[in-house]
Write an enzyme that holds these catalytic residues in place. Structure first.
Site, PDB file in Angstrom:
ATOM      1  N   CYS A 131       8.596 -36.923  36.497  1.00 50.42           N
ATOM      2  CA  CYS A 131       8.660 -35.752  35.609  1.00 50.42           C
ATOM      3  C   CYS A 131       9.505 -34.615  36.172  1.00 50.42           C
ATOM      4  O   CYS A 131       9.810 -33.660  35.457  1.00 50.42           O
ATOM      5  CB  CYS A 131       7.250 -35.241  35.311  1.00 50.42           C
ATOM      6  N   HIS A 273       5.058 -26.659  34.029  1.00 50.54           N
ATOM      7  CA  HIS A 273       4.984 -28.096  33.729  1.00 50.54           C
ATOM      8  C   HIS A 273       3.875 -28.310  32.697  1.00 50.54           C
ATOM      9  O   HIS A 273       4.110 -28.843  31.637  1.00 50.54           O
ATOM     10  CB  HIS A 273       4.723 -28.886  35.002  1.00 50.54           C
ATOM     11  N   HIS A 310       5.108 -34.377  26.040  1.00 53.58           N
ATOM     12  CA  HIS A 310       5.593 -34.501  27.412  1.00 53.58           C
ATOM     13  C   HIS A 310       6.651 -35.593  27.462  1.00 53.58           C
ATOM     14  O   HIS A 310       6.349 -36.780  27.328  1.00 53.58           O
ATOM     15  CB  HIS A 310       4.420 -34.839  28.328  1.00 53.58           C
TER      16      HIS A 310
END
Length: 386
Positions: A131, A273, A310
């Site tokens: 990520c 995040h 996401h």
């Protein structure tokens, strides 16, 4: 996603871009188009070529562009595109695969197609850091330019969360299962009723240039990369394959500010995040410690994932585009679905720091960070260009 219901997945939602495969014909030759498979490559091509067009530089070139390179990341090759390979090989029909299948299997597929379309002649790298991939790609491009290795870099990342990758995350029970009948409410970063993340897909891209090089050609400048940091928590001190080591996260944020010559008090916005998992609470605590700001002093903070899900390796680049747009247009986008903020979070920071409606506000400096599987971290500092 009705197909996910047919497959008996617990989570049946996804943030999927409005993407038409035929649209790629507007970007690449017919020969390239008819040999291309892999949605993540398609996403990356469109993002990179749209960014290139917006930069005002000509598409065509007879010679390699020696001054321009590319760092574009992703996680894995499109497994749905590889399904045909597996079936044919298992059926002893490998000879029917054709001569271009390796291009789809390469992890560097998107980077290779971008480079070939634009004739890029400088450093070409495919990075992969879960990520943290997108923000790491931007930082790497910045560093190449800063150290004089290139004048211009195309940077970004791409991800297609296909059925097989999706199924793997669903089996971990880290995806939201409570809102299958209300998809618009499902992605809930920092919420008390968050039940996991919603997978998203897509790509984001930037054209980074040396300042003098950009000014010489009268380029439109949206923002400036002041610096950043990328590190690993080493899966020590509480860090694991799937959980960040807080010491590493705090160190990454602090190093990013130091490398950017920015103090914590100067940060107007944190683009976190913040995935809508239990990790949100720890992330906010890490930010309070790294910035030494809490309560009403904590900067405005938002998560684009509340709107698009996401996007894994593409998250950092897409969210960085959103960060730059907030600088360009002087606003802070809302955290949707945050009508019930987690009390552990609001015990640390003021609820006013977590906007639920769009705010028109002067935004000069944004801290953008992403944290990924493998205990890897990346943080960049973006600034309004003066």
């Amino acid at each position: 996603m009705p197909h996910y219901e047919e497959l008996n997945f617990g989570c049946r939602l996804a943030g999927m871009p409005d993407f038409e495969w035929e649209k790629l014909k507007d970007y690449i030759s017919d020969v390239t188009f008819y040999g291309l498979k892999g949605t993540n490559i398609g996403y990356g091509l469109i993002a990179a070529l749209d960014a290139w067009a917006d930069s005002g530089v000509e598409y065509e070139t007879d010679e390699p562009r020696w001054e321009t390179g590319c760092i574009f990341g992703n996680s894995i090759a499109d497994t749905e595109a590889m399904k045909n390979v597996i079936i044919r090989v298992d059926n002893k029909e490998a000879k029917k695969l054709g001569s271009r299948v390796v291009e789809q299997a390469m992890n560097s597929g998107a980077t290779s197609y971008i480079t070939g379309r634009l004739g890029l002649g400088n450093k070409v790298v495919t990075n992969s850091a879960a990520c943290a991939t997108g923000t790491q790609a931007i930082l790497m491009g910045y560093e190449y330019i800063k150290h004089g290795y290139a004048k211009r870099m195309i940077v970004g990342s791409t991800e297609h969360v296909d059925t097989y990758v999706y199924g793997a995350f669903d089996s971990m029970r880290v995806l939201s299962r409570k809102f299958n009948d209300h998809p618009e409410q499902a992605s809930r970063p920092m919420s008390s009723t968050a039940g996991g993340f919603i997978p998203g897909s897509g790509a984001g891209a930037f054209i980074l240039e040396d300042l003098d090089f950009a000014l010489e050609r009268n380029a439109k400048i949206y923002a400036e990369v002041l610096g950043g940091s990328s590190n690993s928590g080493g899966q020590r001190l509480g860090g694991t394959m799937t959980a960040a080591n807080s010491t590493g996260v705090i160190r990454c944020i602090n190093e990013a500010m130091t490398n950017s010559n920015v103090s914590a008090s100067q940060i107007d916005l944190v683009s976190g995040h913040l995935t809508a998992t239990n990790a949100d609470r720890q992330e906010i605590e890490n930010w309070t410690m790294a910035l030494n700001r809490k309560g009403k002093d904590f900067p405005l903070t938002n998560s684009l994932k509340s709107m698009i899900g996401h996007c894994l390796s593409a998250a950092g680049s897409i969210e960085s585009v959103a960060a730059v747009l907030q600088i360009e247009h002087q606003f802070v986008h809302p955290n949707i679905n945050l009508e019930d903020p987690n009390p552990v979070i609001t015990d640390m920071v003021s609820i006013d720091s977590l906007p639920v409606k769009m705010i028109k506000k002067e935004v000069n400096i944004v801290a953008k960070a992403n944290f990924g599987f493998g205990d890897v971290n990346s943080c960049i500092i973006l600034s309004k260009y003066n």
